[in-house]
Design a protein around this motif. Structure first.
Motif, PDB file in Angstrom:
ATOM      1  N   UNK A   1       3.694  -3.946 -10.314  1.00  0.00           N
ATOM      2  CA  UNK A   1       2.255  -3.695 -10.435  1.00  0.00           C
ATOM      3  C   UNK A   1       1.917  -2.290  -9.959  1.00  0.00           C
ATOM      4  N   UNK A   2       2.501  -1.891  -8.839  1.00  0.00           N
ATOM      5  CA  UNK A   2       2.234  -0.585  -8.257  1.00  0.00           C
ATOM      6  C   UNK A   2       2.736   0.541  -9.147  1.00  0.00           C
TER       7      UNK A   2
ATOM      8  N   UNK B   1       0.815  -1.199   0.000  1.00  0.00           N
ATOM      9  CA  UNK B   1       0.000   0.000   0.000  1.00  0.00           C
ATOM     10  C   UNK B   1       0.859   1.265   0.000  1.00  0.00           C
ATOM     11  N   UNK B   2       0.289   2.368  -0.497  1.00  0.00           N
ATOM     12  CA  UNK B   2       1.004   3.640  -0.550  1.00  0.00           C
ATOM     13  C   UNK B   2       0.214   4.741   0.132  1.00  0.00           C
TER      14      UNK B   2
ATOM     15  N   UNK C   1      -2.882   3.884  -3.654  1.00  0.00           N
ATOM     16  CA  UNK C   1      -2.682   2.801  -4.610  1.00  0.00           C
ATOM     17  C   UNK C   1      -2.149   1.562  -3.893  1.00  0.00           C
ATOM     18  N   UNK C   2      -2.504   0.378  -4.417  1.00  0.00           N
ATOM     19  CA  UNK C   2      -2.012  -0.886  -3.877  1.00  0.00           C
ATOM     20  C   UNK C   2      -1.472  -1.743  -5.014  1.00  0.00           C
ATOM     21  N   UNK C   3      -0.271  -2.247  -4.827  1.00  0.00           N
ATOM     22  CA  UNK C   3       0.303  -3.192  -5.776  1.00  0.00           C
ATOM     23  C   UNK C   3       0.214  -4.588  -5.213  1.00  0.00           C
TER      24      UNK C   3
ATOM     25  N   UNK D   1      -1.081  -2.008 -14.574  1.00  0.00           N
ATOM     26  CA  UNK D   1      -0.439  -2.999 -13.730  1.00  0.00           C
ATOM     27  C   UNK D   1      -0.436  -4.376 -14.357  1.00  0.00           C
ATOM     28  N   UNK D   2      -0.558  -5.394 -13.511  1.00  0.00           N
ATOM     29  CA  UNK D   2      -0.589  -6.775 -13.982  1.00  0.00           C
ATOM     30  C   UNK D   2      -1.933  -7.153 -14.580  1.00  0.00           C
ATOM     31  N   UNK D   3      -2.940  -6.325 -14.388  1.00  0.00           N
ATOM     32  CA  UNK D   3      -4.267  -6.627 -14.911  1.00  0.00           C
ATOM     33  C   UNK D   3      -5.049  -7.589 -14.042  1.00  0.00           C
ATOM     34  N   UNK D   4      -4.616  -7.764 -12.790  1.00  0.00           N
ATOM     35  CA  UNK D   4      -5.263  -8.694 -11.866  1.00  0.00           C
ATOM     36  C   UNK D   4      -5.914  -7.926 -10.716  1.00  0.00           C
TER      37      UNK D   4
END
Length: 389
Positions: A106-107, A29-30, A34-36, A352-355
């Protein structure tokens, strides 16, 4: 933007064989909301020790919290100093670094509103040819079961298979014969995967015995870090030799001794997307081909490999990531997709990763820790729930 928190969640997802693989889902988390997400994939491997999740969380928070996620090189150096390469195939420090590095990618890509493949330089392909694994025969009665797997998966579009060999050569030969008789040219055997079980002389003998059947390459036909053994197989057989990359020292030795033709590169084994790209670049400079390997990841880990593979100019052999097809469930809202034997690169229209995590599925598969329970060595090697010895 700074990293503000970290959450690690252990899930145990059964395979269709009944074997339960444990994975750690990473959330970074940031302070900007945003969350990666990333995945420390499939800790259910030898060696026979587990990681304490509470201690791991504390250590990783000490490394990451307050850092700029775009400082990928510096953070990977820091992670490597805490979880160093050990020159071992299933080194769990590499698994840990891989999950964090995927979440960072991702992030960062989400922050820039682009897919991870674009963040890494841009995709040159949107789908990757993959093969389906046929797990190792220990008993002759397993042959018909595995031919049935080929029959089922061929109907689903998978026409290339990777055969784990070396425990029962009579059964391996019976399987190859049965596949050839029933399917002919409709099915291709990509490789005989020895998984370091045999010394190079025994592997070479097995390769010659099975050479009456059509396959493209041999994988891991010598014990781990036996570079001379790999070179001997390469020189004395008619098939290209592939080996996984699990440390840069090991890759250096394989290049120095000209031990392999094809580098099997997977972020999980080399410690993340950052390291995997370096390994692929080293192979490219040396004029060697690559394929994407696997430990059989869930969709997050598989998506990371798909994005990586889409950017590689020397990904010129059929790859291995079909993990999501082997599990009975997943932890994302929409799993990665396969079409006509290809892994589709996810998230062309998503950052991102698209997930996206599915919290209900995570709760369904959540387990308290990474402890082993009553898992046997045979189960770990063969990825099955069988108790026959």
């Amino acid at each position: 933007m700074k990293l503000s928190d970290l959450r690690l969640t252990v899930v145990g997802v059964p395979r269709s064989t009944g074997f339960v693989s444990k994975h750690v889902i990473v959330e970074l988390m940031t302070d900007e909301g945003l969350t990666g997400i990333g995945e420390m994939s499939d800790f259910s491997h030898l060696p026979y020790y587990s990681i304490d999740l509470k201690d791991l969380t504390t250590v990783l928070k000490g490394i990451l919290i307050g850092q700029n996620p775009f400082q990928l090189s510096r953070m990977n150096m820091e992670l490597k100093s805490h979880f160093p390469e050990a020159n071992f195939y299933y080194e769990k420090g590499n698994f840990i670094r891989n999950g964090i590095d995927a979440a960072l990618h991702d992030l960062c890509a989400k922050a820039l509103n682009m897919p991870v493949s674009e963040f890494m330089g841009g995709a040159i392909q949107q789908k990757i040819k993959v093969c389906f694994p046929i797990f190792r025969h220990r008993f002759m009665e397993e042959v018909e079961e595995n031919i049935a797997v080929v029959r089922q998966r061929l109907e689903q579009g998978f026409d290339v298979f990777r055969l784990y060999v070396g425990k029962n050569l009579d059964a391996d030969e019976a399987f190859l014969d049965g596949v050839q008789r029933e399917f002919g040219s409709r099915v291709k055997i990509k490789s005989l995967d020895f998984s370091h079980l045999l010394d190079w002389k025994a592997s070479l003998k097995a390769i010659r015995r099975l050479s009456a059947y059509d396959f493209e390459m041999v994988e891991s036909p010598a014990p781990q870090n036996d570079f001379e053994g790999l070179r001997q197989v390469r020189m004395k057989s008619d098939y290209p030799v592939s080996e996984h990359v699990w440390s840069f020292r090991q890759q250096h030795e394989m290049l120095r001794q000209d031990s392999v033709d094809i580098f099997n590169i997977s972020p999980i084994f080399i410690g993340g997307l950052t390291s995997a790209r370096k390994a692929a670049a080293a192979a490219e400079v040396a004029g060697k081909g690559c394929l994407l390997g696997t430990t059989q990841e869930l969709s997050i880990g598989t998506a990371a490999m798909a994005h990586l593979g889409s950017t590689l100019v020397n990904l010129n052999y059929t790859s291995d990531p079909t993990g999501p097809e082997l599990y009975v469930g997943d932890v994302v809202k929409e799993a990665v997709r396969y079409e006509d034997g290809y892994l589709l690169v996810p998230g062309a229209d998503k950052p991102g990763l698209g997930m996206e995590l599915d919290l209900e599925k995570i709760e369904q598969y959540r387990v308290p820790d990474l402890s082993w329970g009553a898992v046997s060595v045979h189960q770990l090697q063969d990825r099955t729930s069988q108790t026959k010895q």
